[in-house]
Design an enzyme around this catalytic site. Sequence first.
Site, PDB file in Angstrom:
ATOM      1  N   ASP A 166      -9.322 -64.506  17.183  1.00  0.00           N
ATOM      2  CA  ASP A 166     -10.650 -64.237  16.798  1.00  0.00           C
ATOM      3  C   ASP A 166     -11.605 -65.418  17.094  1.00  0.00           C
ATOM      4  O   ASP A 166     -12.615 -65.920  16.336  1.00  0.00           O
ATOM      5  CB  ASP A 166     -10.845 -63.999  15.411  1.00  0.00           C
ATOM      6  CG  ASP A 166     -12.153 -63.468  14.881  1.00  0.00           C
ATOM      7  OD1 ASP A 166     -12.982 -62.967  15.716  1.00  0.00           O
ATOM      8  OD2 ASP A 166     -12.247 -63.632  13.517  1.00  0.00           O
ATOM      9  N   ASN A 195     -12.493 -57.789  16.955  1.00  0.00           N
ATOM     10  CA  ASN A 195     -13.700 -57.393  17.710  1.00  0.00           C
ATOM     11  C   ASN A 195     -13.347 -56.805  19.074  1.00  0.00           C
ATOM     12  O   ASN A 195     -14.072 -57.295  20.139  1.00  0.00           O
ATOM     13  CB  ASN A 195     -14.546 -58.710  17.909  1.00  0.00           C
ATOM     14  CG  ASN A 195     -14.924 -59.340  16.487  1.00  0.00           C
ATOM     15  OD1 ASN A 195     -14.618 -60.598  16.359  1.00  0.00           O
ATOM     16  ND2 ASN A 195     -15.650 -58.487  15.672  1.00  0.00           N
ATOM     17  N   GLU A 226     -18.293 -56.035  11.096  1.00  0.00           N
ATOM     18  CA  GLU A 226     -18.337 -56.910   9.747  1.00  0.00           C
ATOM     19  C   GLU A 226     -19.630 -56.839   9.025  1.00  0.00           C
ATOM     20  O   GLU A 226     -20.876 -56.766   9.708  1.00  0.00           O
ATOM     21  CB  GLU A 226     -18.050 -58.452   9.775  1.00  0.00           C
ATOM     22  CG  GLU A 226     -18.618 -59.212  10.617  1.00  0.00           C
ATOM     23  CD  GLU A 226     -17.932 -59.276  12.080  1.00  0.00           C
ATOM     24  OE1 GLU A 226     -16.891 -58.573  12.308  1.00  0.00           O
ATOM     25  OE2 GLU A 226     -18.026 -60.441  12.848  1.00  0.00           O
TER      26      GLU A 226
HETATM   27  C1  SAM Z   1     -15.850 -64.761  14.999  1.00  0.00           C
HETATM   28  S1  SAM Z   1     -15.665 -66.292  14.405  1.00  0.00           S
HETATM   29  C2  SAM Z   1     -14.268 -66.733  13.667  1.00  0.00           C
HETATM   30  C3  SAM Z   1     -14.290 -65.863  12.383  1.00  0.00           C
HETATM   31  C4  SAM Z   1     -13.110 -66.226  11.492  1.00  0.00           C
HETATM   32  N1  SAM Z   1     -11.829 -65.985  12.089  1.00  0.00           N
HETATM   33  C5  SAM Z   1     -13.043 -65.541  10.315  1.00  0.00           C
HETATM   34  O1  SAM Z   1     -12.706 -64.320  10.227  1.00  0.00           O
HETATM   35  O2  SAM Z   1     -13.481 -65.848   9.175  1.00  0.00           O
HETATM   36  C6  SAM Z   1     -15.240 -67.187  16.058  1.00  0.00           C
HETATM   37  C7  SAM Z   1     -15.143 -68.931  16.020  1.00  0.00           C
HETATM   38  O3  SAM Z   1     -14.402 -69.151  17.280  1.00  0.00           O
HETATM   39  C8  SAM Z   1     -14.928 -70.314  17.678  1.00  0.00           C
HETATM   40  N2  SAM Z   1     -14.726 -70.422  19.048  1.00  0.00           N
HETATM   41  C9  SAM Z   1     -15.478 -69.561  20.046  1.00  0.00           C
HETATM   42  N3  SAM Z   1     -14.594 -70.212  21.135  1.00  0.00           N
HETATM   43  C10 SAM Z   1     -13.534 -70.865  20.967  1.00  0.00           C
HETATM   44  C11 SAM Z   1     -12.524 -71.427  21.836  1.00  0.00           C
HETATM   45  N4  SAM Z   1     -12.501 -71.137  23.011  1.00  0.00           N
HETATM   46  N5  SAM Z   1     -11.618 -71.981  20.952  1.00  0.00           N
HETATM   47  C12 SAM Z   1     -11.596 -72.389  19.610  1.00  0.00           C
HETATM   48  N6  SAM Z   1     -12.626 -71.929  19.154  1.00  0.00           N
HETATM   49  C13 SAM Z   1     -13.653 -71.100  19.717  1.00  0.00           C
HETATM   50  C14 SAM Z   1     -16.346 -70.465  17.183  1.00  0.00           C
HETATM   51  O4  SAM Z   1     -16.856 -71.607  17.099  1.00  0.00           O
HETATM   52  C15 SAM Z   1     -16.557 -69.524  15.854  1.00  0.00           C
HETATM   53  O5  SAM Z   1     -16.280 -70.362  14.837  1.00  0.00           O
END
Ligand code: SAM
Length: 243
Positions: A166, A195, A226
């Site tokens: 995610d 997603n 969401e």
């Molecule tokens: C959609 S949110 C996650 C939501 C969480 N899983 C929830 O449902 O509560 C995506 C998260 O992934 C992080 N993110 C984006 N690209 C990333 C990457 N390549 N590696 C690690 N984290 C990443 C972002 O900073 C963000 O906090």
Amino acid sequence: MTLRSWARLALGMPSFVRTGQIGDGREAACAAFVEATAPPGDIDAALTAIDTFARREAMLVNIGDEKGPLLDAAVRRAAPRLVLELGTYCGYSALRIARAAPAARVVSVEFSAANADVARRIWSHAGVAGSVTCVVGTIGDGGRTLAALADDHGVTAGSVDVLFIDHDKNAYLSDLRTILDRGWLHPGSVVVADNVRLPGAPGYRAYMRRHEGTRWRTVEHKTHVEYQSVLPDLVLESEYLGS
Ligand SMILES: C[S@@+](CC[C@H](N)C(=O)[O-])C[C@H]1O[C@@H](n2cnc3c(N)ncnc32)[C@H](O)[C@@H]1O
């Protein structure tokens, strides 16, 4: 959610892609809201507080309360000992996983140190800090995070029972392939991806379809983005059958 709230979210998207936060302090405000309104040690109350904040105060990109039960059910079916999550944000989905599998260790990877701080505050308040950990990094950083997961968090061959993907939608497939190359999954491991329709991970979906019945068995759950009921989304739940 109001139109104004959606507009604020849309304006914050460039910041979100760059930094992992919308840019107006809503993630830290969410942690403060949980601390102020949920009794300590109460996971249900912490999750309700986060959902309330996201609906009433400022939209958050958590899996949320419609798709969340799909994740809960997949986790319960897998009865995991170790769950690996990619994309922590405010720690909401990890909290759901910890509730669905109280005996499991949950290791969540997040590239934003600020989000890791928010999530740790919420996990600590909800009483799950002993079993849920955030590793600041990303699978694609040249081996540093992979080494931390293996050396410091016991993520080793065949150890990951559930993988929840995610994070960056463009990295879903490449990061899954990296994890497969490491041998961290075992036949019967379950991979849940959020997603897949919106923002969308078409390459990931095509890969699962291509290997249906051979390497993977996938259920596509039709649902909504969401915290609203108009925009469609897909959650994919895939059982690994082995290579
Ligand atoms: C959609 S949110 C996650 C939501 C969480 N899983 C929830 O449902 O509560 C995506 C998260 O992934 C992080 N993110 C984006 N690209 C990333 C990457 N390549 N590696 C690690 N984290 C990443 C972002 O900073 C963000 O906090």
